[in-house]
Design an enzyme around this catalytic site. Structure first.
Site, PDB file in Angstrom:
ATOM      1  N   GLU A  96       0.820  -1.344  -0.053  1.00 13.31           N
ATOM      2  CA  GLU A  96       0.052  -0.039  -0.217  1.00 13.31           C
ATOM      3  C   GLU A  96       0.810   1.270   0.086  1.00 13.31           C
ATOM      4  OE1 GLU A  96      -3.132  -0.087   2.931  1.00 13.31           O
ATOM      5  OE2 GLU A  96      -4.015  -1.985   2.029  1.00 13.31           O
ATOM      6  N   GLU A 155      -4.251  -9.066   0.636  1.00 13.42           N
ATOM      7  CA  GLU A 155      -4.761  -8.725   1.706  1.00 13.42           C
ATOM      8  C   GLU A 155      -6.393  -8.867   1.397  1.00 13.42           C
ATOM      9  OE1 GLU A 155      -2.531  -5.794   3.975  1.00 13.42           O
ATOM     10  OE2 GLU A 155      -4.335  -5.039   4.646  1.00 13.42           O
TER      11      GLU A 155
HETATM   12  C1  GAL Z   1      -4.363  -2.456   5.458  1.00 16.55           C
HETATM   13  C2  GAL Z   1      -2.918  -2.516   6.033  1.00 16.55           C
HETATM   14  C3  GAL Z   1      -2.802  -3.257   6.788  1.00 16.55           C
HETATM   15  C4  GAL Z   1      -3.708  -2.957   8.030  1.00 16.55           C
HETATM   16  C5  GAL Z   1      -5.038  -3.090   7.408  1.00 16.55           C
HETATM   17  C6  GAL Z   1      -6.183  -2.999   8.496  1.00 16.55           C
HETATM   18  O1  GAL Z   1      -4.846  -1.595   4.369  1.00 16.55           O
HETATM   19  O2  GAL Z   1      -2.212  -3.077   4.709  1.00 16.55           O
HETATM   20  O3  GAL Z   1      -1.450  -2.884   7.478  1.00 16.55           O
HETATM   21  O4  GAL Z   1      -3.721  -1.529   8.457  1.00 16.55           O
HETATM   22  O5  GAL Z   1      -5.215  -2.106   6.496  1.00 16.55           O
HETATM   23  O6  GAL Z   1      -7.523  -3.170   8.148  1.00 16.55           O
END
Ligand code: GAL
Length: 831
Positions: A459, A534
């Site tokens: 990100e 993710e």
């Molecule tokens: C994502 C990020 C993670 C964490 C997550 C929480 O955007 O990559 O590190 O913060 O959100 O939902």
């Protein structure tokens, strides 16, 4: 291939990959099974390498950057004017008798109290940062002997990970500085060592700044090693093994060994490489032609061996081989290393995803940060194994080391247990520092069977869709491919797909399904493999069934997610329907400190975990287990202790992978229903205390039955260790589940009793936890309240063998005693 003159080892060099020839324990693997005999391919006794653990006997002081006295003259003197006269505390004659004695790994952040300060909330509410100078700097000192007989050998200090911005000095000589809180670092101490006498290693650690946006700990939280070798030796991280499986069932194993000559004389050597199977039998052996290594040079020697009847490494059967790599000079071993590896093939297909050994694998992954209850980020090695086992029990097959290079013990656990790994660097940058961090991770970790891909970043909103981002990504990819052409690279992007990084990566990473963006991308770039780096960020608190902003709890029904996330069911259905996406990584497997979404204080840790900070499963664990395992699974929620709610409707959910489920309350059927694919069942039940029982059927027959009973009040404590026996090596641990039960021995799901612990025998408590995201009781205490009836105690043995007894007591409850055997272990060589 000649690599040319070698610069002296400095920050850019790498920390430990290999083991001592004097110890038979390869560093990137568990000890070989006792059945494995030593292999006499050469004369190992002559091999001149030692890999010595430096974890014991440190002195520690919390410094203060704003107070020169407390910070031991750091920043107040001309420390760098003359060599060997660095800041006061680094000098060998400095008196540290009033510093605290401790052993590594150590995380001082977890020892600090929780502080209600909005600036700290995302990092776990520990007083670190510019507003807290007195608790943001830590000093470590370690004295150790180096014998006169080491003169003529090469000596290094290897550190697996220090959080963060650390300065290192030996005997008053500045060794270097390492900013990264995660990348391994290594220093050549050959010249400044005091031979035949005492040596003092000093590390000043400054955790004022963060590397990430989550809890990261503070201090020397991974192992430290003293490594010794002959001047003619295998370069650090200089063994690279690749494998190719053949139709015949055999495999070709290619070994590239960088042989380094750190002496003024030309040296002639032969590389003897033997491959041992799990029983210790040599299955392949080769010897290179004599090769000249010019003074102060490194030469890469390539060898190829054929392993007949190769036993492949897989998620189900993670077979490993051991390479024993010996450098012989005039027929005598000068250096020897052992490296564990696996024979397997990974490949991505843009239409059908990931393949392991030719079979399609849907990635059922879990992202994880590295902290655990009780110990913060300083995890004893066996806790890594405990965590990986828990994820496997759920049916997960993949682990993303978000957002940083992992500790070697985690990778060894994944190798051994069969868990594929997406390993990630922390700093997404093609600057010398960014590339150095990436290189240190890849050279150290590239022989692990479990790693299937590297992630170059996560990100990076300002970079990801830009030309600048594309340039950075291209240079990083080039570095990754130079060190490891065998693996693809990805970046976890959360927008701008198709631009910037997308033009570079082998596999497109998606953080979150984001309103159809994956489908659009696939339509536009059908030849690009894709993976969900993710997903989910589903929110839930173990054992809680209503959102409660005041206490900072989120209901454990699969209903809550932040704007960018989704429920467990939603993301999994989406991915199952799209074979071209290789699968995804849930954010996160375990709860972690920091990022307490959606509520802030009093909440101090995240709710994203499918499992809490101790490893206790939340209800969603069983949704995944039902989808991801073959054994019949049935789980019902919530618990059935709802005193005062008699006659009110309670929503009862069931997760199962069977065909139908029938629910009964106190013997009365509430209906039998088919299970919707990839989903769950719901009943609305008028609460009455008693027994809520569910039966799951396959082909009309009962496959599994579970029940949630209304329990009595708390009556006793129960202790259960994950192991009966640990090694008396001063590091091994038993992870003990504590539960509060009623007179019938049933866990009381609403219990919150405070339990006091004590130890008899050769052990100590190194941490306690309960998974409550809003609990402010100390992790380093000897008491803990149970949360939802459960807590955890981590018991560590000393170096003495014997019976360790953990005693648990609490007012009004029958106490409990648990015995753990701490058995004599072959001591790991150390200083
Ligand atoms: C994502 C990020 C993670 C964490 C997550 C929480 O955007 O990559 O590190 O913060 O959100 O939902």
């Amino acid at each position: 291939m000649k690599l040319g003159a070698v610069a002296p080892a400095t920050v850019g060099a790498l920390a430990g990959e290999f083991a001592s020839a004097h110890q038979s324990q390869p560093q990137n693997q568990a000890p070989p099974s006792p059945a494995a005999p030593p292999v006499a391919t050469t004369n190992p006794a002559a091999a001149n390498r030692e890999h010595l653990l430096m974890d014991f006997g440190w002195h520690f002081h919390l410094g203060d950057a704003n107070d020169e006295k407390a910070d031991f003259d750091f920043g107040a003197t001309s420390a760098f004017a003359k060599s060997g006269r660095l800041f006061t505390a680094s000098r060998p004659d400095f008196d540290d008798h009033d510093w605290r004695a401790l052993d590594l790994p150590h995380d001082w952040a977890v020892e600090l109290p929780f502080v209600n300060d909005p600036a700290l909330i995302s990092h776990g509410c520990k007083p670190l940062g510019r507003a807290y100078p007195a608790t943001s700097i830590g000093w470590y000192r370690k004295s150790f002997e180096i014998p006169q007989t080491d003169v003529g050998r090469k000596l290094w200090i290897n550190l697996d990970g220090v959080f963060r911005d650390a300065l290192f000095a030996l005997n008053g000589y500045f060794l270097g500085r390492n900013m990264s809180g995660y990348a391994p670092v290594r220093y050549d101490i050959t010249d400044v060592a005091n031979y035949g006498g005492n040596n003092v290693l000093v590390v000043r650690v400054d955790a004022t700044e963060n590397d990430g946006w989550f809890y990261e700990g503070a201090g020397i939280y991974r192992h430290v090693w003293l490594e010794k070798s002959d001047p003619l030796h295998i370069a650090h991280g200089g063994t690279y093994i690749t494998t190719e499986t053949l139709r015949t069932g055999a495999a070709n194993v290619t070994i590239a060994t960088e042989v380094q000559n750190e002496s003024d004389d030309l040296q002639t050597c032969q590389v003897v490489s033997s491959i041992l199977d799990e029983s210790g039998t040599v299955v392949a052996l080769t010897r290179s032609a004599p090769t000249d290594i010019p003074p102060w040079s490194t030469v890469e020697i390539k060898q190829q061996l054929r392993v007949p009847d190769a036993k492949l490494w897989s998620i189900e059967e993670p077979h490993l081989y051991r390479l024993q790599n010996t450098i012989e000079r005039a027929g005598v071993a000068a250096d020897e290393m052992q490296t564990m590896f696996g024979i397997r093939t990974f490949r991505f297909d843009p239409d059908t995803g990931l393949y392991l050994n030719g079979g399609q694998v849907k990635v059922k992954g879990m992202c994880n940060h590295q902290d655990h209850a009780g110990v913060g980020s300083a995890l004893p090695g066996r806790l890594q194994e405990f965590r990986v086992r828990r994820l496997k029990e759920m049916g997960a097959n993949a682990y993303r080391t978000s957002h940083n290079p992992p500790t070697p013990e985690l990778l060894r656990a994944c190798d051994r247990l069969g868990m594929i790994v997406l390993a990630e660097t922390r700093m997404m940058s093609s600057t010398p520092e960014g590339l150095s961090q990436l290189e240190r991770m890849i050279r150290r970790d590239r022989n692990h069977a479990c790693i299937f891909m590297w992630t170059l970043g996560n990100e990076e909103n300002a970079l990801q869709g830009t030309d600048l981002g594309e340039r950075v990504c291209r240079t990083m990819k080039q570095t990754a491919k130079r060190l490891d052409p065998s693996r693809p690279v990805t970046v976890a992007m959360n927008g701008q797909w198709g631009k910037g990084f997308s033009r570079v990566v082998d596999v497109q990473g998606f953080n979150y399904m984001s309103a159809g963006s994956m489908d659009q991308f696939h339509a536009a770039f059908p030849k690009q493999p894709a993976i969900g780096t993710e997903e989910a960020s589903t929110l839930s608190t173990r054992g809680i069934y209503v959102n409660d902003a005041d206490r900072g709890y989120v209901s454990a029904y699969d209903l809550n997610a932040p704007r960018w996330g989704s429920t467990a069911e939603a993301w999994w259905k989406y991915y199952v329907d799209r074979p071209w996406v290789a699968g995804a990584f849930v954010w996160t497997g375990f709860d972690y400190r920091g990022e307490p979404t959606p509520y802030g204080w009093p909440c101090i840790n995240s709710h994203f975990g499918v499992i809490d900070t101790c490893g206790f499963p939340k209800d969603n664990f069983y949704y995944y287990q039902a989808q991801w395992t073959d054994k019949p699974v049935l789980h019902i929620l919530p618990h059935w202790n709802w005193e005062g709610k008699e006659g009110t409707e309670i929503s009862v959910w069931a997760y199962s992978n069977c065909e139908e489920v029938e629910l009964f309350l106190n013997g009365m059927s509430l209906g039998r229903k088919p299970i919707p694919p990839k989903s769950h069942l719901e009943w609305s039940v008028n609460y009455a205390p008693g027994v809520l029982l569910a039966r799951a059927y396959n082909g009309g027959r009962v496959a599994v039955e579970v029940q949630n009973e209304t329990t009595g009040t708390p009556a006793a404590i129960r202790l259960m260790s994950d192991v009966e026996k640990i090694s008396a090596d001063g590091q091994d641990v038993a992870i003990v589940a504590v539960s509060v039960v009623d007179v019938q021995g049933r866990v009381v799901p609403t219990a919150s009793n405070n339990i006091q612990f004590s130890i008899e025998g050769p052990g100590k408590i190194i941490g306690v936890g309960n998974g409550d995201p809003s609990c402010h009781e100390p992790d380093k205490g000897t008491s803990r309240s149970v949360f939802g009836g459960l807590a955890q105690v981590i018991v560590q043995g000393t170096k003495d063998s014997g019976e360790i007894v953990l005693i648990a007591q609490s007012d009004g409850l029958t106490p409990a005693r648990l015995s753990i055997v701490s058995a004599a272990a072959t001591p790991r060589a150390g200083v």
